[in-house]
Design an enzyme around this catalytic site. Structure first.
Site, PDB file in Angstrom:
ATOM      1  N   CYS A  64      52.041  44.457 -32.234  1.00  0.00           N
ATOM      2  CA  CYS A  64      50.667  44.152 -31.940  1.00  0.00           C
ATOM      3  C   CYS A  64      49.793  45.325 -32.251  1.00  0.00           C
ATOM      4  O   CYS A  64      50.077  46.296 -31.913  1.00  0.00           O
ATOM      5  CB  CYS A  64      50.343  44.143 -30.456  1.00  0.00           C
ATOM      6  SG  CYS A  64      48.776  43.834 -29.969  1.00  0.00           S
ATOM      7  N   CYS A  91      41.943  32.617 -27.224  1.00  0.00           N
ATOM      8  CA  CYS A  91      42.257  31.919 -26.079  1.00  0.00           C
ATOM      9  C   CYS A  91      41.157  31.256 -25.333  1.00  0.00           C
ATOM     10  O   CYS A  91      40.145  31.760 -25.083  1.00  0.00           O
ATOM     11  CB  CYS A  91      42.825  33.147 -25.315  1.00  0.00           C
ATOM     12  SG  CYS A  91      43.550  32.523 -23.570  1.00  0.00           S
ATOM     13  N   ASN A 134       3.388  37.582 -42.694  1.00  0.00           N
ATOM     14  CA  ASN A 134       4.511  37.005 -43.136  1.00  0.00           C
ATOM     15  C   ASN A 134       4.975  37.361 -44.737  1.00  0.00           C
ATOM     16  O   ASN A 134       4.390  36.826 -45.532  1.00  0.00           O
ATOM     17  CB  ASN A 134       4.110  35.240 -43.175  1.00  0.00           C
ATOM     18  CG  ASN A 134       5.677  34.459 -43.264  1.00  0.00           C
ATOM     19  OD1 ASN A 134       6.243  34.962 -43.953  1.00  0.00           O
ATOM     20  ND2 ASN A 134       5.157  33.250 -42.958  1.00  0.00           N
ATOM     21  N   CYS A 177       8.883  34.212 -45.674  1.00  0.00           N
ATOM     22  CA  CYS A 177       9.354  32.842 -45.862  1.00  0.00           C
ATOM     23  C   CYS A 177       9.988  32.735 -47.330  1.00  0.00           C
ATOM     24  O   CYS A 177       9.382  32.961 -48.150  1.00  0.00           O
ATOM     25  CB  CYS A 177       8.138  32.120 -45.964  1.00  0.00           C
ATOM     26  SG  CYS A 177       8.253  30.389 -45.997  1.00  0.00           S
TER      27      CYS A 177
END
Lengths: 446, 425
Positions: free
Chosen positions: B385, B395, B137, B140
């Protein structure tokens, strides 16, 4: 003949508790979580159809967005700035034919957003949690306006006038203010004395005084108000009910549905209300439904609604018709009352079947007799113009041009004029727009 | 309990697993009870909550901050430290679970101060409990780093390499080096871990964060007696960060063969498939289990397996890394490729969201007309566009707006061969 509400099952009068239960809120208000979830369904449409469908043009997507962002008081303000009676309208608007009908979610076969319930959530939260009125008055114009009628149109007008810096004196014929909000809507739509709470809230703006028990033509007249005040607004509603035009119409047990509704609203102990066990309501509008459903809720065994045309012609909304059916009301269409059978008290109503011939409603030779110990007439109301003779009136509506009547300085709105539908929300809009017109007039801008 | 699928059997850094779904080192893998519940639910393995040297740390109350979008939790952070139980208690429980669940993987996560002795002694003790592998680890980002551990080590490539080597020197089981995303370039720490001899890298650890500020207490959440601190951010919101870091390692020549145990916002089988498509060998999950319970592995297993069957993939190896060749630098994109938005008028519900997004924030390419009958029509103006696809994402109706390829007759051209590129002059 003693009439008292009784339980249709046991035949005994309904207990106070049963009656209390029967007259609780028709639509349970949303709690905080429900409001959040429902607000989340709104798509926040641009230039939304719901805004256009609202007679008062409330910016619905914005207020729903505000609920969602934990700005409920902001949401209430968005509503109230367009519609000061947003609380009542949230309860009684036929949303299914207004804002909710055009909600784009309908297009994709989803339930529309519960706009009415969300509006009620926002407004109720504000009204019950704050003693501070959210609107400020503009600098005083030094003008005072008389408003006739403390119904939705009159009070909406008064509030906007006060907001714009004018003083207002409201003349109300009845003992309590509120008009139909107080007297003319079913109890289960306006529980917990909401009409009065809303008026208290509205009056907090200041500058408005209401004089009750002041009936036009009795204690006041249009001409004296014109002399005394800088402008007058007429919001008298429709004070006359139509008659059936049948013999024995004055028999005991026959009354106007609006009076029946008023009695229910004004009687705290519902067990004291006289109601028949075979009630027939004539009419097809929301007033007819309000009367019929409440009769049933009082314990009437048989409630029949009689209408001379078809169900598709009823002016009551589909929701209201469904509500009537759910409450066990029998709806008889293509039937018109033709004869009252009564000694002193009505006993039966004889009806004639009708049909459409070449689009014309025509009575047939077929009759149907309905047992009836109480007949409620809900066939419409019209303007009581006996004290408005100086005004131009057309088809029983006061003629207005931008809310000004044929007399300069005299304005009108609500059901007394022809604007949109005869709805509370339209009356509120009329009051608001008339106030803006009056204010401009008083400032010499119009 | 989830039904295991043969096509999900896999090998991660030499460790065989019945499926690629492991629980990451975190509160869900803190003790015997949780781990057994996880195995009962169908998880292929767990990385036991990080162990340190005694005395055990002390944790505070409360420990989690939530990032909500409307009513949905999109991210969470925590300020919990490593295991707050004595080392031997944890090791005894690991031994017991290993015995009771022989087909499941247990990885021992560990951290220590930056001393060779500490790492080596602890690694040996954990390896002796019978774990399949050890995870270091080094990520952290709260509490432990302030004591010189966790991300304090992971942010310095030299230390990453050193610690990895210390542990590799003393154990003969696979070593996973867990990387922190709180750095400028993930490749530096990945390369360091590789140089240190790791068998795999695990990434990402949590992202340093303040999820929200309590506006009444005027303190970051979660508050502990009126104060808050930064914590480690996780959940679906960090998935894009994790996907990119996994891809970076897999695209880089030096690190592309590193075995990867991918972590970061995996909530559904689709998330898992995406990480595998970018080259991950195995997956670790935490937040989704914390929000919904261990049962979510059911759909991960069934969903991934079904999708693989539909696609004809016999095993994870069949599609692992398949998206890597298509993951390129911007410079390699075809600048002459053109698409235009197309709105399906039949499924359009007239909400106007595409219009206002394009009008206010993009290219004014969606026209809005209201007919006399009130019908609202939204139409793309092709000439305006640019194919950005914002409208398609906004949408609310599935498949209503699609981006349609336009044949503009232009040849493939990327920035490298574009005449505008100063390097080409």
């Amino acid at each position: 003949m003693a009439l008292e509400p009784c339980n249709p099952v046991t035949g005994r009068p309904l207990t106070t508790n049963q009656l209390k239960q029967n007259f609780t809120d028709l639509h349970k208000p949303l709690n905080f979580q429900q409001a959040l979830e429902e607000s989340d369904r709104c798509l926040y449409c641009y230039d939304a159809p719901c805004i256009q469908a609202c007679p008062t043009s409330i910016d619905i997507p914005t207020f729903i967005h505000q609920i969602r962002s934990d700005n409920t008081s902001g949401a209430a303000l968005t509503i109230l700035s367009e519609n000061i009676m947003g609380g009542t309208c949230a309860r009684v608007c036929p949303t299914e034919v207004l804002c909710e009908q055009v909600c784009v979610l309908n297009v994709s076969h989803q339930q529309p957003v519960e706009i009415g319930l969300l509006q009620r959530h926002a407004v109720d939260t504000l009204i019950s949690n704050t003693n501070k009125h959210p609107f400020k008055r503009a600098d005083s114009t030094g003008k005072t306006v008389a408003v006739i009628g403390a119904g939705p149109a009159g009070l909406s007008c008064a509030h906007r006038l006060a907001m714009l810096g004018n003083d207002v004196v409201v003349y109300e014929a009845k003992e309590k203010s509120g008009g139909l909000n107080e007297y003319g809507l079913a109890e289960y739509k306006m529980v917990d004395n909401f009409a009065q709470k809303e008026i208290d809230f509205l009056l907090q703006i200041g500058g408005i005084s209401i004089k009750n028990n002041q009936k036009l033509g009795v204690s006041i007249s249009l001409s004296t108000l014109q002399e005394k005040y800088d402008a007058v607004f007429i919001g008298v509603g429709l004070g006359t009910t139509y008659r059936l035009g049948l013999d024995k119409e004055e028999s005991q047990g026959i009354s106007d549905a609006v009076d029946f509704i008023e009695t229910i609203r004004q009687t705290k102990d519902k067990s004291q209300i006289q109601v028949g066990n075979d009630v027939v309501v004539i009419g097809a509008g929301n007033t007819a439904i309000d009367a019929a459903v409440q009769a049933k809720k009082l314990g009437t065994e048989n409630v029949t609604l009689v209408y001379r045309r078809g169900e598709q012609h009823m002016s009551a909304t589909d929701y209201e018709i469904e509500l009537a059916r759910k409450n066990g009301i029998v709806i008889k269409t293509w039937l018109t009352p033709s004869k009252i059978i009564a000694d002193e008290h009505i006993a039966q109503i004889e009806c004639t079947k009708t049909e459409l011939i070449n689009d014309k409603l025509t009575e047939t030779v077929f009759k149907e007799t309905i047992k009836c110990d109480m007949l409620l007439k809900a066939i419409g109301q019209t303007l009581n113009d006996s004290d408005l003779v100086d005004l131009e009136i057309e088809k029983s509506k006061i003629v207005v041009d931008n809310y000004q009547t044929s007399i300069q300085g005299v304005y009108a709105g609500g059901d007394a004029i022809k604007s949109g539908e005869d709805l509370t929300v339209q009356a509120v809009e009329d009051g608001k727009q008339a106030a803006i017109a009056i204010d401009k007039h008083l400032r010499g801008e119009l | 309990m989830a039904i295991q699928k043969d096509n999900l059997k896999c090998t991660i850094a030499g460790i065989e697993s019945i499926n690629p779904f492991w629980l990451a080192s975190a509160p869900p893998t803190d003790k015997y009870t949780n781990v057994v519940r996880a195995f009962e639910a169908g998880w292929g393995g767990v990385v036991w909550k990080t162990l340190g040297e005694d005395p055990a740390v002390v944790n505070v109350s409360s420990r989690y901050g939530i990032h909500k979008n409307r009513n949905h939790i999109v991210g969470m952070n925590n300020i919990e430290l490593i295991s707050d139980r004595p080392l031997q208690t944890n090791l005894d429980e690991i031994i017991r679970v290993r015995k009771e669940w022989p087909d499941r993987v247990i990885i021992g996560s560990m951290m220590a101060v930056i001393e060779e002795r500490a790492w080596k002694e602890l690694a040996v003790k954990i390896a002796d409990s019978g774990v399949h592998g050890i995870e270091l680890n080094l990520g952290c980002p709260h509490g432990m780093c302030e004591r010189g551990m966790g991300s304090a080590i992971g942010q310095v490539p030299e230390m990453v390499e050193k610690v990895t080597r210390w542990v590799k020197d003393v154990v003969d089981i696979p070593v996973f080096t867990k990387l922190t995303p709180n750095i400028t370039n993930i490749l530096w720490s990945a390369e360091a871990a590789m140089k240190g001899g790791c068998d795999a890298v695990a990434l990402i650890n949590t992202v340093n964060s303040i999820t929200s500020v309590d506006l009444d207490l005027m303190a970051p959440t979660p508050t502990v007696d009126g104060k808050g601190t930064h914590g480690g951010y996780c959940g679906t919101a960090v998935k894009p960060i994790a996907l990119n870091m996994v891809a970076e390692i897999k695209r880089n020549t030096d690190t592309k063969d590193l075995k990867i145990s991918a972590i970061g916002g995996i909530e559904t089988w689709k998330d898992a498939a995406e990480f595998i498509a970018l080259g991950a060998h195995g997956l670790q999950v935490c937040t989704a289990a914390m929000l919904y319970g261990f049962r979510i592995v059911d759909d991960m297993i069934a969903g991934l397996s079904n999708w693989m069957e539909e696609k004809g993939y016999q095993s994870i190896e069949d599609f692992r890394g398949m998206a890597i060749p298509n993951t390129v630098d911007w410079n390699a994109l075809n600048m002459n490729f053109d698409t235009k938005a197309k709105i399906d008028q039949d499924s359009c519900i007239e909400c106007g969201r595409c219009h206002i997004a394009c009008e206010d924030t993009s290219h004014q390419a969606i026209e809005f007309n209201v007919a006399d009958d009130g019908k609202r029509t939204f139409t793309v103006i092709d000439d305006e566009c640019v194919g950005c696809n914002l409208c398609m994402h906004i949408c609310p109706v599935p498949d209503c707006i699609e981006m349609v390829e336009v044949d503009n007759g232009l040849e493939y051209m990327n920035w490298s061969n574009n005449p505008l590129n100063p390097l080409n002059n």
